[in-house]
Design a protein around this motif. Structure first.
Motif, PDB file in Angstrom:
ATOM      1  N   LEU A 126      12.442  16.433   4.125  1.00 41.46           N
ATOM      2  CA  LEU A 126      11.000  16.663   4.199  1.00 41.46           C
ATOM      3  C   LEU A 126      10.645  18.049   3.684  1.00 41.46           C
ATOM      4  N   TYR A 127       9.702  18.078   2.742  1.00 42.13           N
ATOM      5  CA  TYR A 127       9.251  19.326   2.126  1.00 42.13           C
ATOM      6  C   TYR A 127       7.744  19.477   2.317  1.00 42.13           C
ATOM      7  N   MET A 128       7.266  20.717   2.198  1.00 38.02           N
ATOM      8  CA  MET A 128       5.849  20.995   2.395  1.00 38.02           C
ATOM      9  C   MET A 128       5.395  22.027   1.373  1.00 38.02           C
ATOM     10  N   GLY A 129       4.289  21.711   0.674  1.00 38.02           N
ATOM     11  CA  GLY A 129       3.861  22.627  -0.371  1.00 38.02           C
ATOM     12  C   GLY A 129       2.394  22.514  -0.702  1.00 38.02           C
ATOM     13  N   ASP A 130       2.026  23.049  -1.872  1.00 35.80           N
ATOM     14  CA  ASP A 130       0.632  23.058  -2.298  1.00 35.80           C
ATOM     15  C   ASP A 130       0.434  22.140  -3.508  1.00 35.80           C
ATOM     16  N   TYR A 131      -0.809  22.048  -3.958  1.00 32.01           N
ATOM     17  CA  TYR A 131      -1.167  21.140  -5.046  1.00 32.01           C
ATOM     18  C   TYR A 131      -0.431  21.492  -6.345  1.00 32.01           C
ATOM     19  N   ARG A 132      -0.312  22.782  -6.612  1.00 41.55           N
ATOM     20  CA  ARG A 132       0.338  23.231  -7.842  1.00 41.55           C
ATOM     21  C   ARG A 132       1.798  22.768  -7.877  1.00 41.55           C
ATOM     22  N   GLN A 133       2.489  22.878  -6.747  1.00 45.47           N
ATOM     23  CA  GLN A 133       3.884  22.446  -6.680  1.00 45.47           C
ATOM     24  C   GLN A 133       3.996  20.930  -6.753  1.00 45.47           C
ATOM     25  N   ALA A 134       3.071  20.238  -6.089  1.00 47.70           N
ATOM     26  CA  ALA A 134       3.119  18.777  -6.040  1.00 47.70           C
ATOM     27  C   ALA A 134       2.853  18.142  -7.400  1.00 47.70           C
ATOM     28  N   THR A 135       2.184  18.845  -8.286  1.00 51.33           N
ATOM     29  CA  THR A 135       1.868  18.309  -9.611  1.00 51.33           C
ATOM     30  C   THR A 135       2.764  18.898 -10.698  1.00 51.33           C
ATOM     31  N   ASN A 136       3.854  19.530 -10.283  1.00 57.90           N
ATOM     32  CA  ASN A 136       4.829  20.089 -11.213  1.00 57.90           C
ATOM     33  C   ASN A 136       5.991  19.106 -11.329  1.00 57.90           C
ATOM     34  N   LEU A 137       6.113  18.458 -12.475  1.00 60.39           N
ATOM     35  CA  LEU A 137       7.129  17.422 -12.650  1.00 60.39           C
ATOM     36  C   LEU A 137       8.543  17.952 -12.460  1.00 60.39           C
ATOM     37  N   LYS A 138       8.789  19.198 -12.846  1.00 60.70           N
ATOM     38  CA  LYS A 138      10.123  19.781 -12.669  1.00 60.70           C
ATOM     39  C   LYS A 138      10.458  19.909 -11.187  1.00 60.70           C
ATOM     40  N   VAL A 139       9.478  20.336 -10.389  1.00 59.12           N
ATOM     41  CA  VAL A 139       9.685  20.450  -8.942  1.00 59.12           C
ATOM     42  C   VAL A 139      10.013  19.086  -8.341  1.00 59.12           C
ATOM     43  N   LEU A 140       9.246  18.080  -8.711  1.00 59.84           N
ATOM     44  CA  LEU A 140       9.470  16.731  -8.181  1.00 59.84           C
ATOM     45  C   LEU A 140      10.851  16.216  -8.566  1.00 59.84           C
ATOM     46  N   LYS A 141      11.262  16.507  -9.789  1.00 63.83           N
ATOM     47  CA  LYS A 141      12.571  16.054 -10.260  1.00 63.83           C
ATOM     48  C   LYS A 141      13.701  16.820  -9.583  1.00 63.83           C
ATOM     49  N   ASP A 142      13.569  18.154  -9.513  1.00 62.61           N
ATOM     50  CA  ASP A 142      14.629  18.979  -8.931  1.00 62.61           C
ATOM     51  C   ASP A 142      14.879  18.629  -7.467  1.00 62.61           C
ATOM     52  N   LEU A 143      13.818  18.361  -6.720  1.00 63.27           N
ATOM     53  CA  LEU A 143      13.957  18.046  -5.304  1.00 63.27           C
ATOM     54  C   LEU A 143      14.200  16.550  -5.065  1.00 63.27           C
ATOM     55  N   LYS A 144      14.238  15.782  -6.148  1.00 62.48           N
ATOM     56  CA  LYS A 144      14.489  14.333  -6.074  1.00 62.48           C
ATOM     57  C   LYS A 144      13.505  13.658  -5.117  1.00 62.48           C
ATOM     58  N   LEU A 145      12.228  14.023  -5.284  1.00 64.92           N
ATOM     59  CA  LEU A 145      11.193  13.491  -4.399  1.00 64.92           C
ATOM     60  C   LEU A 145      10.815  12.079  -4.804  1.00 64.92           C
ATOM     61  N   ASN A 146      10.766  11.208  -3.820  1.00 65.32           N
ATOM     62  CA  ASN A 146      10.413   9.810  -4.059  1.00 65.32           C
ATOM     63  C   ASN A 146       9.063   9.431  -3.481  1.00 65.32           C
ATOM     64  N   ALA A 147       8.600  10.226  -2.512  1.00 63.33           N
ATOM     65  CA  ALA A 147       7.347   9.903  -1.827  1.00 63.33           C
ATOM     66  C   ALA A 147       6.554  11.175  -1.567  1.00 63.33           C
ATOM     67  N   ILE A 148       5.233  11.041  -1.610  1.00 64.70           N
ATOM     68  CA  ILE A 148       4.345  12.190  -1.455  1.00 64.70           C
ATOM     69  C   ILE A 148       3.202  11.831  -0.517  1.00 64.70           C
ATOM     70  N   VAL A 149       2.913  12.740   0.407  1.00 64.73           N
ATOM     71  CA  VAL A 149       1.737  12.620   1.262  1.00 64.73           C
ATOM     72  C   VAL A 149       0.735  13.671   0.794  1.00 64.73           C
TER      73      VAL A 149
END
Length: 295
Positions: A150-173
């Protein structure tokens, strides 16, 4: 003498990713990360912003001349794989030589470079020197609430494709009024709870739905990101609500946990009251006095 303590990999990850208006790594007295491995290993690859430890004429570790040990809030030392304070090796030796001058305990990274780089390979680098502009423009990651889950962040991080890929995120709230089509490109499942960051906004009625969503993905070994526009209020309230539901934390325990992960967290007063209602629902009674100034 301030002594020595262990630092878990997730704690260092979160320290590296703290920010106010700018990354806190740009603050001169915030964090000094020392790589106590041999210079060849350091030059090949090290943790971002780490400095290689230097030895004096007697073979003892010394701090870089531009680092004020006395005022440095966090000094973290690592070698290849120190696991405990009873180990011997470069990280322990380096910490021993530094702790006499520091007002805060010298922290030794548990598992050292090997463990940290395996968990966060995207924070490895060959870069040695950073100027202030480079530090201020670093792309930071969401903080880690539950390691690898479980991770927690801001809009800028959530819309950064590299961040999503690096953290292997599959789901977003997404706990905000903002919406982005980038999540489709990232192939993430999104739960969007449209809510304003105001004391009058209703968030508590969505807590159960959010917790069910997070649980369903964590149970399938998927990682989840909770975010709001600035990453300080709405997402913090949601992360606390999940800890209260999943781990049966009180508000105080959840608050302390989130604050350790993100120092500038601050759910608004309306959300704090709603968390009190959630505490009653999840624990059967109100345990935490939310009228205390801390909340």
């Amino acid at each position: 003498m301030a002594g020595k303590v262990l630092c878990e990999a997730t704690s260092l990850f979160n320290l590296l990713n703290q920010y106010t208006n700018f990354p806190r790594l740009a603050e001169s007295n915030y964090l000094c990360l020392i790589d106590a491995r041999v210079e060849e290993s350091y030059n090949f690859s090290h943790i971002i912003t780490a400095r290689n430890a230097k030895l004096d004429s007697e073979g003892k570790f010394i701090m870089p001349v531009d680092v004020e040990v006395e005022s440095m809030r966090y000094i973290i030392v690592y070698d290849s794989g120190t696991q405990s304070l009873s180990d011997s090796g470069p990280a322990i030796d380096c910490a021993d030589s530094l702790e006499k001058a520091s007002q805060f305990p010298i922290q030794i990274l548990t598992g050292g470079y090997e463990k940290f780089s395996a968990l966060y390979p995207f924070l490895r680098t060959e870069k040695i020197l950073y100027n202030i502009r480079e530090l201020e423009s670093l792309n930071l990651y969401p903080v880690e609430i539950l390691p690898g889950q479980l991770y927690m962040g801001d809009y800028r991080q959530a819309t950064n494709l590299k961040v999503l890929k690096d953290l292997k995120l599959n789901a977003i709230v997404n706990v905000s009024n903002d919406c982005s089509l980038i999540f489709k490109k990232a192939n993430c499942t999104v739960l969007h709870i449209r809510v304003a960051d105001s004391a009058e906004a209703d968030l508590v009625t969505s807590f159960e739905r959010i917790c069910v969503f997070i649980n369903s993905h964590l149970n399938n070994a998927s990682s989840v990101l909770v975010f709001s526009t600035l990453g300080k209020s709405r997402c913090c309230a949601v992360a606390m609500a999940y800890l209260m539901s999943h781990l049966k934390y009180t508000i105080k325990e959840a608050w302390n946990h989130i604050q350790q992960c993100k120092a500038n967290m601050r759910p608004n007063r309306g959300f704090v009251q709603q968390l009190s209602d959630w505490e009653l629902q999840t624990l059967g009674k109100r345990v935490t006095d939310t009228s205390e100034p801390n909340y």
